[in-house]
Design a protein around this motif. Structure first.
Motif, PDB file in Angstrom:
ATOM      1  N   GLU A   1       4.083  66.653  31.411  1.00  0.00           N
ATOM      2  CA  GLU A   1       3.668  67.709  32.320  1.00  0.00           C
ATOM      3  C   GLU A   1       2.659  67.118  33.288  1.00  0.00           C
ATOM      4  O   GLU A   1       1.831  66.292  32.904  1.00  0.00           O
ATOM      5  N   GLY A   2       2.767  67.504  34.546  1.00  0.00           N
ATOM      6  CA  GLY A   2       1.847  66.987  35.544  1.00  0.00           C
ATOM      7  C   GLY A   2       2.548  66.141  36.592  1.00  0.00           C
ATOM      8  O   GLY A   2       3.740  65.806  36.469  1.00  0.00           O
TER       9      GLY A   2
ATOM     10  N   ASP B   1       6.011  74.260  34.568  1.00  0.00           N
ATOM     11  CA  ASP B   1       5.703  73.226  33.582  1.00  0.00           C
ATOM     12  C   ASP B   1       6.873  72.275  33.381  1.00  0.00           C
ATOM     13  O   ASP B   1       6.679  71.095  33.059  1.00  0.00           O
ATOM     14  N   LEU B   2       8.083  72.781  33.558  1.00  0.00           N
ATOM     15  CA  LEU B   2       9.279  71.954  33.344  1.00  0.00           C
ATOM     16  C   LEU B   2       9.715  71.208  34.598  1.00  0.00           C
ATOM     17  O   LEU B   2      10.747  70.514  34.565  1.00  0.00           O
ATOM     18  N   MET B   3       8.988  71.326  35.687  1.00  0.00           N
ATOM     19  CA  MET B   3       9.397  70.692  36.937  1.00  0.00           C
ATOM     20  C   MET B   3       9.509  69.167  36.847  1.00  0.00           C
ATOM     21  O   MET B   3      10.356  68.568  37.525  1.00  0.00           O
ATOM     22  N   PRO B   4       8.710  68.426  36.064  1.00  0.00           N
ATOM     23  CA  PRO B   4       8.926  66.969  35.979  1.00  0.00           C
ATOM     24  C   PRO B   4      10.330  66.596  35.520  1.00  0.00           C
ATOM     25  O   PRO B   4      10.837  65.532  35.888  1.00  0.00           O
ATOM     26  N   PHE B   5      10.985  67.471  34.754  1.00  0.00           N
ATOM     27  CA  PHE B   5      12.339  67.185  34.288  1.00  0.00           C
ATOM     28  C   PHE B   5      13.381  67.488  35.364  1.00  0.00           C
ATOM     29  O   PHE B   5      14.569  67.249  35.141  1.00  0.00           O
TER      30      PHE B   5
ATOM     31  N   ASP C   1      12.980  66.102  38.391  1.00  0.00           N
ATOM     32  CA  ASP C   1      12.737  65.035  39.357  1.00  0.00           C
ATOM     33  C   ASP C   1      14.024  64.235  39.604  1.00  0.00           C
ATOM     34  O   ASP C   1      14.763  63.899  38.664  1.00  0.00           O
ATOM     35  N   GLU C   2      14.276  63.942  40.868  1.00  0.00           N
ATOM     36  CA  GLU C   2      15.518  63.231  41.227  1.00  0.00           C
ATOM     37  C   GLU C   2      15.540  61.814  40.661  1.00  0.00           C
ATOM     38  O   GLU C   2      16.556  61.355  40.123  1.00  0.00           O
ATOM     39  N   LYS C   3      14.422  61.085  40.771  1.00  0.00           N
ATOM     40  CA  LYS C   3      14.395  59.714  40.273  1.00  0.00           C
ATOM     41  C   LYS C   3      14.574  59.670  38.762  1.00  0.00           C
ATOM     42  O   LYS C   3      15.241  58.772  38.225  1.00  0.00           O
ATOM     43  N   LEU C   4      14.008  60.637  38.057  1.00  0.00           N
ATOM     44  CA  LEU C   4      14.210  60.692  36.607  1.00  0.00           C
ATOM     45  C   LEU C   4      15.671  60.951  36.279  1.00  0.00           C
ATOM     46  O   LEU C   4      16.228  60.351  35.348  1.00  0.00           O
ATOM     47  N   ALA C   5      16.315  61.829  37.052  1.00  0.00           N
ATOM     48  CA  ALA C   5      17.740  62.104  36.817  1.00  0.00           C
ATOM     49  C   ALA C   5      18.575  60.848  37.029  1.00  0.00           C
ATOM     50  O   ALA C   5      19.489  60.547  36.247  1.00  0.00           O
ATOM     51  N   ILE C   6      18.286  60.089  38.084  1.00  0.00           N
ATOM     52  CA  ILE C   6      19.030  58.855  38.337  1.00  0.00           C
ATOM     53  C   ILE C   6      18.786  57.847  37.228  1.00  0.00           C
ATOM     54  O   ILE C   6      19.709  57.152  36.763  1.00  0.00           O
ATOM     55  N   THR C   7      17.539  57.750  36.743  1.00  0.00           N
ATOM     56  CA  THR C   7      17.237  56.827  35.644  1.00  0.00           C
ATOM     57  C   THR C   7      18.005  57.204  34.387  1.00  0.00           C
ATOM     58  O   THR C   7      18.541  56.338  33.678  1.00  0.00           O
TER      59      THR C   7
ATOM     60  N   THR D   1      17.285  72.167  32.801  1.00  0.00           N
ATOM     61  CA  THR D   1      16.740  71.345  33.878  1.00  0.00           C
ATOM     62  C   THR D   1      17.805  70.365  34.356  1.00  0.00           C
ATOM     63  O   THR D   1      18.876  70.214  33.739  1.00  0.00           O
ATOM     64  N   ILE D   2      17.502  69.676  35.447  1.00  0.00           N
ATOM     65  CA  ILE D   2      18.434  68.676  35.970  1.00  0.00           C
ATOM     66  C   ILE D   2      18.584  67.524  34.976  1.00  0.00           C
ATOM     67  O   ILE D   2      19.658  66.934  34.844  1.00  0.00           O
TER      68      ILE D   2
END
Length: 506
Positions: A205-206, A239-243, A245-251, A270-271
Motif C-alpha cells: 500500500e502506498g 488501498d488496492l490501487m498499487p495492484f 499499476d501498469e508496470k506491475l501488470a507487465i511484470t 484488480t488488474i
C-alpha cells in the motif's frame, strides 16, 4: 453536494426589483404609499431564470437517478449529498464527448449553470462538462487501462500458464506484517509441508508499493520459486490501487513462472488479478491453489497403488496364461518335430545326390573314352595336313626372307642414325647439367671447406664435435684437414666469449 467556483456577473441582478415600491407621482404619505405592482407568472419565472443563468458553478455530488432514453436530446439525472438533491440535464452531444458512462452511485464533478424550464416552472442544472470524482475517477482509469491491456493480449487465456501440481519451492510476495503472510504460511505448512517457501516482504500500500512488489517478484524467482503468490488483505479501492499499476501488470505477465494472486476479498478484482495466471478469491485460497492437499495426495497415492497392484496382478495372470498356452504347442512338447520334415527332406536329397553322382560318373567315363578314340583316329590325318602346310610356309618364308631382311636392315640403319643423333643431343644437355651440379656439389662439399683452411673435429664414434660439451679434457679427437687427419687429445676446454655469435654461425 458542494458548490465551488461561483461566477456572478456584475449585472446579474441589474433588472428592476418587482418588489421595490414604484413611485406613482403621489405623496409617500398618500393612499398609494407601500403598494407594489404585481408580476405575471411568466415574468416572475423569466426573472428567476435570468438571475440563475448568470451563475456558473462547479458541483460535486453522488448520482442518485439517471435516465438516458433513446431519442431524447438530453440525459437527465439527479445528484445529491447528505442534505439536498439537484436535478440535472446534459445535452446528448456534451454527454458523449465527456467519455463517462454515468451510473447510479458514482461520485461526479460537474460544471454548468442553473436554468429554469418555464413551462413546468422547474429548476435544472445545465451541465456543460462532467467527470468522475474520487473513487469513480480511479475506477474509470483502471477500466481504461484494463481494456488497453486486454487489447494487447496480456489477459488472453492462451497466455495463462498451468500451475505446477507439486512445486518444490513456493514464493510469497506480500507484506511481512499482518495476518496475510501467516495465513499463507500456515496453509502451505498444513497442506504441503514438503515444499520450501521463500518470502519477499514488500509494502502493498502506498505510492512505492507497485515498484516494491515488482522487485519482490524478481527476488522470489531468483530464489528458485516455481510458482509465486502475490497477495494482501482487504481494503478500499484506493488501498488496492498499487495492484492496478501498469508496470506491475507487465511484470506479472512476463514473469518466467506462474503467478497466483489473492488480493482482498471475493468482490475485489484488480488488474493484477486479470493478468495473473490464476486469480484466487483470498490470500488463503491462493495458498491452497499453489499446493496440493495432504489428504488429496494420500487418496491419490492410495488409488494409484491399488490401480498399480491390480494392473500388475492382471498382467502377471495374462502372462501366466499365455505361457501355459504356448507350452502346450507341439514344438515345446517334442522339439524334434520342429526339424523332422527338414531332416527327412535332407535325407531324401542326399540319397538322390548319391545316385545322380554315380550315374554322372559313368556317363562322363563313357564320354571321355569316346573322345579318346576319336582323337586317336584324327591325329595321323591332322599331322599329315600340318606337315604339308608347314612345308609350304617354309618355302614361302625362304623366298621372302632376303627382301624383308634388306628392308629391315635399311630401317635399322636409319633408326640407328636417328638414335645416335638424339643420344648426342641428350648427352650434351645432360653433360652441361652434370657440370653445373658438380660445381654446386663442389661448393657445398666439406672437402672444399677443408681446402679453405677449416678443420672438422670428430670423436671416437665418428660424430662431429659441435660443442665443448661433447669433448671432455683428456678425450681423443680426430681433426680432419685438407690433406689428412690429426689425432689429438683435449688438454683444456674454453668457452667462447661470444656464445650468441658462435651459435648463429654454427
Amino acid at each position: 453536494m458542494s458548490i465551488r467556483g461561483v461566477q456572478r456577473p456584475e449585472n446579474a441582478f441589474s433588472r428592476p426589483n418587482p418588489f421595490q415600491p414604484v413611485a406613482d407621482g403621489s405623496d409617500a404619505d398618500g393612499p398609494a404609499a407601500g403598494v407594489s405592482k404585481a408580476l405575471s407568472v411568466s415574468a416572475a419565472v423569466d426573472l428567476a431564470k435570468g438571475a440563475l443563468e448568470g451563475i456558473q458553478v462547479t458541483v460535486l455530488g453522488e448520482v442518485s437517478e439517471f435516465s438516458n432514453r433513446p431519442g431524447y436530446k438530453a440525459v437527465y439525472f439527479t445528484v445529491k449529498d447528505e442534505r439536498a438533491t439537484l436535478p440535472c440535464m446534459m445535452w446528448t452531444g456534451r454527454y458523449r464527448a465527456c467519455g463517462v458512462d454515468v451510473c447510479v452511485g458514482q461520485k461526479v464533478e460537474m460544471t454548468g449553470r442553473f436554468s429554469v424550464y418555464a413551462p413546468k416552472g422547474r429548476m435544472n442544472f445545465d451541465v456543460q462538462s462532467l467527470s468522475l470524482a474520487g473513487e469513480g475517477r480511479l475506477r474509470m482509469e483502471v477500466a481504461n487501462l484494463a481494456r488497453r491491456l486486454e487489447a494487447e493480449g496480456l489477459m488472453a487465456p492462451s497466455r495463462k500458464r498451468p500451475i505446477p501440481v507439486m512445486p518444490e519451492v513456493i514464493g510469497i510476495v506480500t507484506s511481512p506484517r499482518g495476518s496475510v503472510v501467516h495465513d499463507m504460511l500456515r496453509t502451505l505448512r498444513r497442506r504441503f509441508p514438503l515444499s520450501r517457501v521463500v518470502v519477499a516482504g514488500v509494502p502493498v500500500e502506498g505510492p512505492q508499493a507497485a515498484r516494491a512488489m515488482m522487485t519482490g517478484l524478481r527476488a522470489a524467482y531468483d530464489a528458485g520459486a516455481e510458482v509465486i503468490l502475490l497477495g494482501r488483505g482487504g481494503g478500499s479501492f484506493e488501498d488496492l490501487m498499487p495492484f492496478n499499476d501498469e508496470k506491475l501488470a507487465i511484470t506479472i505477465s512476463r514473469c518466467p513462472v506462474p503467478v497466483i494472486t489473492g488480493i482482498g476479498h471475493e468482490p475485489d478484482t484488480t488488474i493484477a488479478d486479470m493478468v495473473a495466471d490464476l486469480r484466487a478469491s483470498t490470500p488463503t485460497a491462493a495458498a491452497e491453489a499453489a499446493s496440493p492437499a495432504r489428504e488429496a495426495l494420500e487418496e491419490q497415492f492410495s488409488a494409484q497403488a491399488l490401480a498399480l497392484g491390480r494392473a500388475v496382478r492382471t498382467t502377471v495372470s495374462q502372462l501366466r496364461s499365455h505361457v501355459a498356452h504356448v507350452a502346450t504347442r507341439p514344438v515345446f512338447q517334442d522339439p524334434q518335430a520342429l526339424f523332422a520334415t527338414d531332416a527327412q527332406t535332407l535325407d531324401y536329397a542326399t540319397s538322390r545326390m548319391a545316385r545322380a553322382l554315380s550315374l554322372l560318373a559313368v556317363q562322363d567315363r563313357d564320354r571321355v573314352a569316346s573322345l579318346a578314340r576319336r582323337m586317336a583316329a584324327s591325329i595321323p590325318r591332322n599331322l599329315e595336313r600340318d606337315r604339308s602346310a608347314l612345308t609350304l610356309a617354309q618355302s614361302r618364308l625362304a623366298a621372302a626372307m632376303p627382301a624383308t631382311a634388306a628392308r629391315a636392315a635399311d630401317d635399322v640403319e636409319r633408326a640407328g642414325d636417328a638414335l645416335f643423333r638424339a643420344a648426342d643431343a641428350e648427352l650434351a644437355r645432360f653433360g652441361h647439367n652434370i657440370a653445373l651440379q658438380a660445381a654446386r656439389l663442389h661448393d657445398l662439399s666439406p672437402l672444399a671447406v677443408l681446402a679453405r683452411g677449416y678443420a672438422v673435429a670428430r670423436d671416437e664414434a665418428g660424430g662431429v664435435v659441435k660443442s665443448i660439451d661433447a669433448a671432455t679434457v683428456g678425450s681423443p679427437l680426430f681433426v680432419s684437414v685438407s690433406d689428412g687427419t690429426l689425432h689429438c687429445t683435449v688438454d683444456a676446454v674454453e668457452a667462447s666469449r661470444h656464445p650468441a655469435i658462435e651459435k648463429e654461425t654454427a
